[in-house]
Design an enzyme around this catalytic site. Structure first.
Site, PDB file in Angstrom:
ATOM      1  N   HIS A 113     -69.727  22.094 -57.289  1.00 34.33           N
ATOM      2  CA  HIS A 113     -69.261  22.621 -58.573  1.00 34.33           C
ATOM      3  C   HIS A 113     -67.748  22.706 -58.673  1.00 34.33           C
ATOM      4  O   HIS A 113     -67.175  22.491 -59.740  1.00 34.33           O
ATOM      5  CB  HIS A 113     -69.847  24.014 -58.816  1.00 34.33           C
ATOM      6  CG  HIS A 113     -69.309  24.681 -60.042  1.00 34.33           C
ATOM      7  ND1 HIS A 113     -69.560  24.215 -61.314  1.00 34.33           N
ATOM      8  CD2 HIS A 113     -68.492  25.742 -60.194  1.00 34.33           C
ATOM      9  CE1 HIS A 113     -68.942  24.981 -62.194  1.00 34.33           C
ATOM     10  NE2 HIS A 113     -68.286  25.906 -61.549  1.00 34.33           N
ATOM     11  N   CYS A 114     -67.055  23.011 -57.583  1.00 33.88           N
ATOM     12  CA  CYS A 114     -65.636  23.372 -57.681  1.00 33.88           C
ATOM     13  C   CYS A 114     -64.660  22.236 -57.422  1.00 33.88           C
ATOM     14  O   CYS A 114     -63.763  21.974 -58.226  1.00 33.88           O
ATOM     15  CB  CYS A 114     -65.325  24.531 -56.724  1.00 33.88           C
ATOM     16  SG  CYS A 114     -66.068  26.100 -57.237  1.00 33.88           S
ATOM     17  N   ILE A 115     -64.780  21.558 -56.292  1.00 35.44           N
ATOM     18  CA  ILE A 115     -63.740  20.626 -55.867  1.00 35.44           C
ATOM     19  C   ILE A 115     -63.534  19.469 -56.848  1.00 35.44           C
ATOM     20  O   ILE A 115     -62.396  19.086 -57.105  1.00 35.44           O
ATOM     21  CB  ILE A 115     -64.028  20.109 -54.441  1.00 35.44           C
ATOM     22  CG1 ILE A 115     -64.024  21.285 -53.458  1.00 35.44           C
ATOM     23  CG2 ILE A 115     -62.981  19.093 -54.016  1.00 35.44           C
ATOM     24  CD1 ILE A 115     -64.360  20.904 -52.043  1.00 35.44           C
ATOM     25  N   ILE A 161     -63.861  19.606 -60.008  1.00 36.35           N
ATOM     26  CA  ILE A 161     -63.480  20.144 -61.312  1.00 36.35           C
ATOM     27  C   ILE A 161     -62.112  20.806 -61.303  1.00 36.35           C
ATOM     28  O   ILE A 161     -61.304  20.626 -62.225  1.00 36.35           O
ATOM     29  CB  ILE A 161     -64.547  21.154 -61.791  1.00 36.35           C
ATOM     30  CG1 ILE A 161     -65.877  20.420 -62.039  1.00 36.35           C
ATOM     31  CG2 ILE A 161     -64.097  21.889 -63.041  1.00 36.35           C
ATOM     32  CD1 ILE A 161     -67.017  21.343 -62.413  1.00 36.35           C
ATOM     33  N   ASP A 162     -61.812  21.567 -60.270  1.00 39.22           N
ATOM     34  CA  ASP A 162     -60.615  22.406 -60.270  1.00 39.22           C
ATOM     35  C   ASP A 162     -59.300  21.658 -60.460  1.00 39.22           C
ATOM     36  O   ASP A 162     -58.400  22.157 -61.139  1.00 39.22           O
ATOM     37  CB  ASP A 162     -60.570  23.249 -58.988  1.00 39.22           C
ATOM     38  CG  ASP A 162     -61.652  24.319 -58.984  1.00 39.22           C
ATOM     39  OD1 ASP A 162     -62.433  24.346 -59.950  1.00 39.22           O
ATOM     40  OD2 ASP A 162     -61.723  25.118 -58.043  1.00 39.22           O
TER      41      ASP A 162
END
Length: 459
Positions: free
Chosen positions: A285-287, A289-290
């Site tokens: 989910h994070c890497i 997108i961030d």
């Protein structure tokens, strides 16, 4: 950082009333969003003896939790049952109990739009729902990964509309989630926590709340610092993964240099180096997108995050690189692409974790369809089915299959995306016509004529 201490500063009566509840563990915590972040957090508070209520829009999740049935890999089944049976944790789809909650913690998704802009719709909906039940003496903590300014410019306006005064009547802070699915060493209950409050009173109460279940709470001067800190964590990984992915392609182009061996050798240095390895890109989910959160935010200040954006694009190019390797392997066989059978191993974004969010299987399957590969089989024991979008917007759902000898025998090429421990790598290596290995999962195989390793120096 200098922060005002409770002893030397006079706060409102609502501050002291909430502080007393926190100190005596009579505080009631409400977790908004019971997914991969929210449920483990709810269980930790409940294990610490704190009455906890989970709020979620999914009736299925609520029914499961109230029955003591776990659906998150990082939560132990027996721990969930214990806190539910001990009446320390319950879940609901309504907000009837919202006014009784003392501390709300928002753990909702923060996806990107189709144009790679932040989508804070879920945060807005959660903030609006909390505002409807907000009363003096409540604390709201945003935990969802987002861009700097979200706490103060997205969440706070909803709460301010109630007429309550921030820092006196109600309190607001940001504390980024730090979840590493499948990590058995560092988990929600022992990973240090960062907290940034809008005011000193907000910071003090949010820190005290987090200390109810974790030992190390690091205070920062504002929510913006905490929000940026989270983006730094994930962008750091994105940039370093991009570095080794680019070097992996160079090693393949040069020939005779194995990037995995290079990384292993560099990893022996006890200082100044952290080992990263190549792969088919970045998932979860994070890497992925961030970096785009930062890019979007930077444009508002007439600034271009060239280095960070380039790293993200490098990682996004890896599925193309992997599919090209598979196409070359098919081209060496007497079969047309439309008639070729491609077996994909792994649908989740991480090894041994049943989480398919932003899995690299999605772009790889889409690219195979774009190449007119019609016969694709997906094997993953942790996922029953997997949905992905074609380039034309059409959605396809593939049911996963057991990794059998007959399935491997029938494949013209096998693409290893996720290196689950349960896969029989010896069987696959012995029977597959050709393997594209993106994780170095077949490193123990001596006869490697039928294996193309991404970064193996054999492009």
């Amino acid at each position: 950082m200098q922060t005002a201490s409770v002893a030397s500063t006079t706060y409102s009566k609502h501050f002291y009333m909430l502080q007393e509840k926190i100190n005596t563990k009579t505080v009631k915590v409400g977790i908004v969003g019971l997914g991969y972040v929210g449920l483990p957090l709810a269980v930790e508070f409940a294990k610490a003896g704190v009455p906890t209520t989970g709020f979620d829009v999914s009736p299925e999740k609520v029914v499961q939790i109230n029955a003591g049935v776990n659906y998150i890999g990082d939560v132990k089944d027996e721990e969930l049952r214990e806190v539910v049976n001990g009446q320390k944790l319950k879940a609901t789809t309504t907000w009837e109990e919202g006014e009784a909650v003392d501390v709300f913690i928002i753990c909702v998704p923060t996806p990107m739009s189709r144009h790679k802009d932040p989508d804070v719709t879920y945060i807005e909906k959660a903030s609006e729902a909390i505002a409807k039940v907000l009363r003096p003496g409540q604390l709201v903590i945003l935990k969802s990964t987002t861009y700097p300014g979200t706490t103060e410019y997205v969440v706070q306006p909803f709460l301010d509309k109630t007429g309550l005064v921030l820092g006196e009547d109600y309190f607001l802070a940001y504390s980024p989630e730090r979840v590493d699915p499948g990590n058995e060493t560092w988990h929600t209950g022992n990973t240090p926590i960062v907290v940034g409050g809008v005011t000193p009173a907000c910071l003090a109460l949010a820190s005290a709340t987090m200390k109810l279940f974790v030992g190390h709470v690091h205070q920062v001067s504002s929510p913006k610092v905490a929000e940026m800190e989270k983006l730094l964590e994930n962008t750091f990984r994105s940039v370093n993964i991009a570095l080794v992915n680019e070097l992996a392609q160079l090693c393949d182009r040069m020939g005779g240099i194995n990037m995995w061996e290079v990384a292993e050798a560099a990893g022996t240095k006890p200082f100044g180096f952290m080992k990263f390895t190549p792969g088919p890109g970045v998932g979860g989910h994070c890497i992925p997108i961030d970096p785009y959160y930062l890019s979007w935010l930077a444009r508002k200040y007439d600034f271009e995050t060239s280095f960070i954006t380039l790293a993200a694009k490098t990682n996004e190019s890896m599925p193309f690189y992997v599919v090209d390797a598979a196409i070359r392997a098919i081209a060496e066989q007497p079969v047309a692409l439309k008639d070729a059978h491609v077996l994909v191993m792994g649908a989740t974004f991480k090894k041994d974790v049943a989480d398919a969010r932003h899995s690299l299987a999605e772009p790889i399957l889409r690219l195979l369809r774009d190449k007119n590969v019609q016969n694709i089989t997906l094997a993953d024991p942790l996922v029953d089915e997997f949905a992905f979008d074609w380039s034309n917007g059409q959605t396809e759902t593939i049911r996963t299959q057991p990794l059998t000898t007959s399935l491997v025998d029938s494949a013209h090429v096998v693409i290893l995306i996720t290196d689950h421990t349960v896969f029989d790598y010896n069987m696959v290596a012995a029977r597959a016509r050709h393997i594209v290995d993106t994780r170095n999962a077949f490193s123990h195989i001596e006869a490697r004529e039928n294996i193309t390793l991404v970064g193996g120096g054999q492009y």
